[in-house]
Structures are given as structure tokens and as C-alpha cells.
Enzyme design. Structure first.
Site, mmCIF file in Angstrom:
data_model
loop_
_atom_site.group_PDB
_atom_site.id
_atom_site.type_symbol
_atom_site.label_atom_id
_atom_site.label_comp_id
_atom_site.label_asym_id
_atom_site.label_seq_id
_atom_site.Cartn_x
_atom_site.Cartn_y
_atom_site.Cartn_z
ATOM 1 N N ARG A 161 0.952 -1.076 0.046
ATOM 2 C CA ARG A 161 0.033 0.176 -0.022
ATOM 3 C C ARG A 161 0.955 1.243 0.101
ATOM 4 O O ARG A 161 1.897 1.369 0.367
ATOM 5 C CB ARG A 161 -0.739 -0.016 1.440
ATOM 6 C CG ARG A 161 -1.792 -1.138 1.232
ATOM 7 C CD ARG A 161 -2.544 -1.179 2.685
ATOM 8 N NE ARG A 161 -3.467 -2.070 2.829
ATOM 9 C CZ ARG A 161 -3.333 -3.278 3.409
ATOM 10 N NH1 ARG A 161 -2.295 -3.561 4.008
ATOM 11 N NH2 ARG A 161 -4.344 -4.337 3.469
ATOM 12 N N LYS A 188 -2.203 -2.075 7.290
ATOM 13 C CA LYS A 188 -3.719 -1.535 7.756
ATOM 14 C C LYS A 188 -4.176 -2.324 8.858
ATOM 15 O O LYS A 188 -4.107 -3.539 8.988
ATOM 16 C CB LYS A 188 -4.648 -2.052 6.467
ATOM 17 C CG LYS A 188 -5.971 -1.397 6.576
ATOM 18 C CD LYS A 188 -6.718 -1.509 5.327
ATOM 19 C CE LYS A 188 -8.208 -1.013 5.442
ATOM 20 N NZ LYS A 188 -8.799 -1.025 4.147
ATOM 21 N N HIS A 258 -2.787 2.028 -5.569
ATOM 22 C CA HIS A 258 -3.746 0.755 -5.279
ATOM 23 C C HIS A 258 -3.853 -0.120 -6.301
ATOM 24 O O HIS A 258 -3.747 -1.580 -5.975
ATOM 25 C CB HIS A 258 -4.784 0.986 -4.355
ATOM 26 C CG HIS A 258 -5.175 0.007 -3.432
ATOM 27 N ND1 HIS A 258 -4.650 -0.117 -2.184
ATOM 28 C CD2 HIS A 258 -6.019 -1.168 -3.377
ATOM 29 C CE1 HIS A 258 -5.091 -1.048 -1.462
ATOM 30 N NE2 HIS A 258 -5.904 -1.847 -2.039
ATOM 31 N N ARG A 261 -0.937 -2.705 -6.587
ATOM 32 C CA ARG A 261 -0.899 -3.618 -5.560
ATOM 33 C C ARG A 261 -1.863 -4.760 -6.160
ATOM 34 O O ARG A 261 -1.339 -5.819 -5.844
ATOM 35 C CB ARG A 261 -1.384 -3.140 -4.135
ATOM 36 C CG ARG A 261 -1.837 -4.041 -3.336
ATOM 37 C CD ARG A 261 -2.177 -3.411 -1.853
ATOM 38 N NE ARG A 261 -3.104 -4.013 -0.930
ATOM 39 C CZ ARG A 261 -2.367 -4.838 0.058
ATOM 40 N NH1 ARG A 261 -1.131 -4.931 -0.073
ATOM 41 N NH2 ARG A 261 -3.208 -5.522 0.905
ATOM 42 N N HIS A 284 -3.944 -9.708 3.818
ATOM 43 C CA HIS A 284 -5.676 -9.810 4.161
ATOM 44 C C HIS A 284 -5.886 -10.858 5.388
ATOM 45 O O HIS A 284 -5.401 -11.670 5.348
ATOM 46 C CB HIS A 284 -6.066 -10.264 2.874
ATOM 47 C CG HIS A 284 -5.987 -9.020 1.701
ATOM 48 N ND1 HIS A 284 -6.157 -9.349 0.251
ATOM 49 C CD2 HIS A 284 -5.959 -7.692 1.902
ATOM 50 C CE1 HIS A 284 -5.895 -8.299 -0.374
ATOM 51 N NE2 HIS A 284 -5.771 -7.273 0.555
ATOM 52 N N TYR A 293 -9.057 -9.112 -5.070
ATOM 53 C CA TYR A 293 -7.940 -8.496 -5.796
ATOM 54 C C TYR A 293 -7.707 -9.116 -6.971
ATOM 55 O O TYR A 293 -7.262 -8.581 -8.031
ATOM 56 C CB TYR A 293 -6.849 -8.403 -4.787
ATOM 57 C CG TYR A 293 -6.989 -7.227 -3.705
ATOM 58 C CD1 TYR A 293 -7.825 -7.010 -3.148
ATOM 59 C CD2 TYR A 293 -5.904 -6.375 -3.857
ATOM 60 C CE1 TYR A 293 -7.944 -6.024 -2.255
ATOM 61 C CE2 TYR A 293 -5.704 -5.319 -3.043
ATOM 62 C CZ TYR A 293 -6.800 -5.138 -2.089
ATOM 63 O OH TYR A 293 -6.795 -3.869 -1.342
#
Length: 314
Positions: A161, A188, A258, A261, A284, A293
Site C-alpha cells: 500500500r 492496515k 492501489h 498492488r 489480508h 483483488y
């Protein structure tokens, strides 16, 4: 004793601007992630601007429902609207805790439902040729070119990120199991993970660090037009502008950091990477997020269950 007045109840139904600012500060102080603070600050300021644009009777459920209708009228995505409403609910909760708002009104605001999302928005992915072209455009002998190339390489090769990229320090790049990696990266939600770093990405990083003579601290710094490195870090806006600049040279519009990514995840999957390992790479919590994704579609021709070993002659 009979002459003593009962203790006043300072909880109000109408919040003025100082009350809203106090509650906003309480919300932001309760968040640990810089990214979450940025998102919530923007959402709360948007609501305060709308709420104070005309006199309101009370900060209550009906007002928040009207605000939701206002957001829907702007044509915003369901995720954006729900994120805005989450910030407003948090604002009401902090106001009630501080005695600035009636608990009953705060409870009513918390019951305001979000907008249902029908299906999922399609993500934006680069092809292998496009990714190679972006890197080639960034390649150069100048100090800034070396920095931009290293930043794009880490976004595409490690699936970081942009908030993680700007916070990286030299001490976090170490070897594990005979492989270069970013060790104990705090991502995150303060989740900690280790991100493998391909050799070619490490080479681009070393090239930049050598040219900039950086030996400690943050990996990436600002570079002026004359090629002089200054400051101790960069902001996320710098990453955004770098991606926009080189994508624009290829005529690729609306490409965000993003998306690099997301492209990394798909490249890993198409090259035979296991879903579990891609989940570890991206950090994740839910494998369903990783599947989004990848942007995978069910393949019926040469399906996964055509040859599983139990068929006759298999």
C-alpha cells in the site's frame, strides 16, 4: 436541602460548531491508523459543512437520514456513502460520551442503515506489458528517476500500500530464509506481516539508496528539480503523483497506486502462486478480500475439476 436545585443535564439535542469540533477531535484521537484518521477527518468535515449550512433542529436520526439521501443524490458509490455514515455514527457516539448529545439521539443515529451494495465494483489491473512499460518509462540515470523506478518496483513487485511504502525504513529490509524481505511490516489495522522482496526489486532499491546516499531512516525522500535529495520522508501524495505521471505517459487514465498492488496480486496468481501465499503477501485477514483483488472468473474450459486423479485412466 429542599432549596437545592437538581443537577442540570448538560446533554443537548442541538450541536454547535464548537461541540462538533470537540467531538471530531475525540474521534480522531481514538484512531490509531493515520489512514483511518485521514478518511474520518475528511468524512466528518464534509458532514459538518453540510450540517451547519442551514439551521437544524437537532442532531438526530432524521437529520442523518437526510444526509444519507443527500449523499445518494450526489451519485456516490455505496462504499463511500457507508464510510461517510460510519464517521457520522462515530461522531454521535463521542458527542454522547462527552455529555454533548442525548444518549437517546446518539442511539437513534447508530441505527441509521447504510446503502446496500449490489455486486462489486470492477477493479483496475495492469497487464504485464503495461507494467513493463511503466517501469521502462521510469528508468533513468537521474536521482529522481532511480527513486521513482524503485517506488514503482516495490508497488508492483511487493504489492505494498502507498501508506506502507512511505513508512518503510532501511532497518526493516532484512534476509529471512535466505531471501530478502520487509520484516514485521505494520500494515492496515496494525496487522503485522513479512513481505518477500524479489531480487530485482532489491537491486532497484539499492541503486536508489546508493545514488541518494541514504544509510538510515526512511527509504524514500523528496528530490528537487536539481536532483538534490532533501527531507527525511515523503508523503502519500508523492506516491500518487509518481504513479499518475508515468501512467499518463502511456495514456493510462485513472490509475491509482492501489491498482499496482492489485496487479501484483493477479500476476502472482497467474504465475501459479497459491491463494494462501498471496493472502500472506498482501496481509489480508479474509481470503475473500484476496479473491476480489485477483478478479478471477470461473473457467469452464479446462476446469479445475477435470483432472483430479479419480477419473478413469487418470
Amino acid at each position: 436541602m429542599g432549596n437545592l436545585k437538581a443537577k442540570r443535564n448538560y446533554r443537548r439535542t442541538v450541536l454547535r460548531l464548537p461541540d462538533l469540533d470537540h467531538s471530531k477531535a475525540a474521534v480522531l484521537n481514538s484512531l490509531s491508523s493515520p489512514g483511518s484518521r485521514r478518511v474520518y477527518r475528511y468524512a466528518i468535515e464534509q458532514f459538518i459543512a453540510w450540517y451547519c449550512s442551514e439551521p437544524r433542529l437537532a442532531f438526530n436520526r432524521s437529520v442523518v437520514v437526510r444526509y444519507r439521501m443527500y449523499l445518494e443524490g450526489r451519485g456516490l458509490a455505496a462504499n463511500t456513502i457507508n464510510q461517510q455514515l460510519a464517521a457520522v455514527r462515530r461522531l454521535a457516539h463521542e458527542a454522547a460520551d462527552a455529555g454533548l448529545l442525548s444518549p437517546e439521539l446518539a442511539a437513534g443515529i447508530s441505527r441509521v442503515k447504510g446503502v446496500k451494495q449490489l455486486g462489486f465494483r470492477s477493479g483496475n489491473w495492469l497487464t504485464l506489458d503495461q507494467s513493463t512499460a511503466v517501469l521502462n518509462h521510469a528508468c533513468g540515470d537521474s536521482v529522481r528517476a532511480k527513486r521513482d523506478y524503485a517506488m514503482l518496483a516495490m508497488l508492483l513487485g511487493c504489492g505494498l500500500r502507498r501508506s506502507e511504502l512511505v513508512g518503510l525504513e532501511i532497518r526493516e529490509v532484512q534476509t529471512r530464509q535466505g531471501h530478502w524481505a520487509i520484516v514485521d511490516l505494520i500494515g492496515k489495522g496494525t496487522h503485522i506481516r513479512t513481505v518477500p522482496m524479489p531480487d530485482w526489486v532489491k537491486e532497484t532499491l539499492d541503486d536508489w539508496l546508493g545514488a541518494a546516499d541514504i544509510r538510515r531512516g526512511k527509504l524514500f525522500r523528496c528530490v528537487c528539480r536539481k536532483g538534490t535529495v532533501w527531507g527525511s520522508e515523503i508523503t502519500e501524495k508523492v506516491v500518487w503523483h509518481v504513479v499518475k505521471e508515468y501512467a499518463g505517459r502511456l495514456g493510462i487514465s485513472k490509475l491509482a497506486p492501489h491498482d499496482l498492488r492489485r496487479s501484483c496480486a493477479r500476476f502472482c496468481h497467474e504465475s501459479g502462486g497459491e491463494l494462501e501465499q498471496i493472502q500472506f503477501l498482501l496481509g489480508h485477514v479474509s481470503v475473500q478480500t484476496t479473491e476480489k483483488y485477483l478478479g478471477c472468473k470461473q473457467r469452464l474450459r479446462e476446469a479445475v475439476n477435470d483432472r483430479i486423479g479419480i477419473e478413469p485412466g487418470g
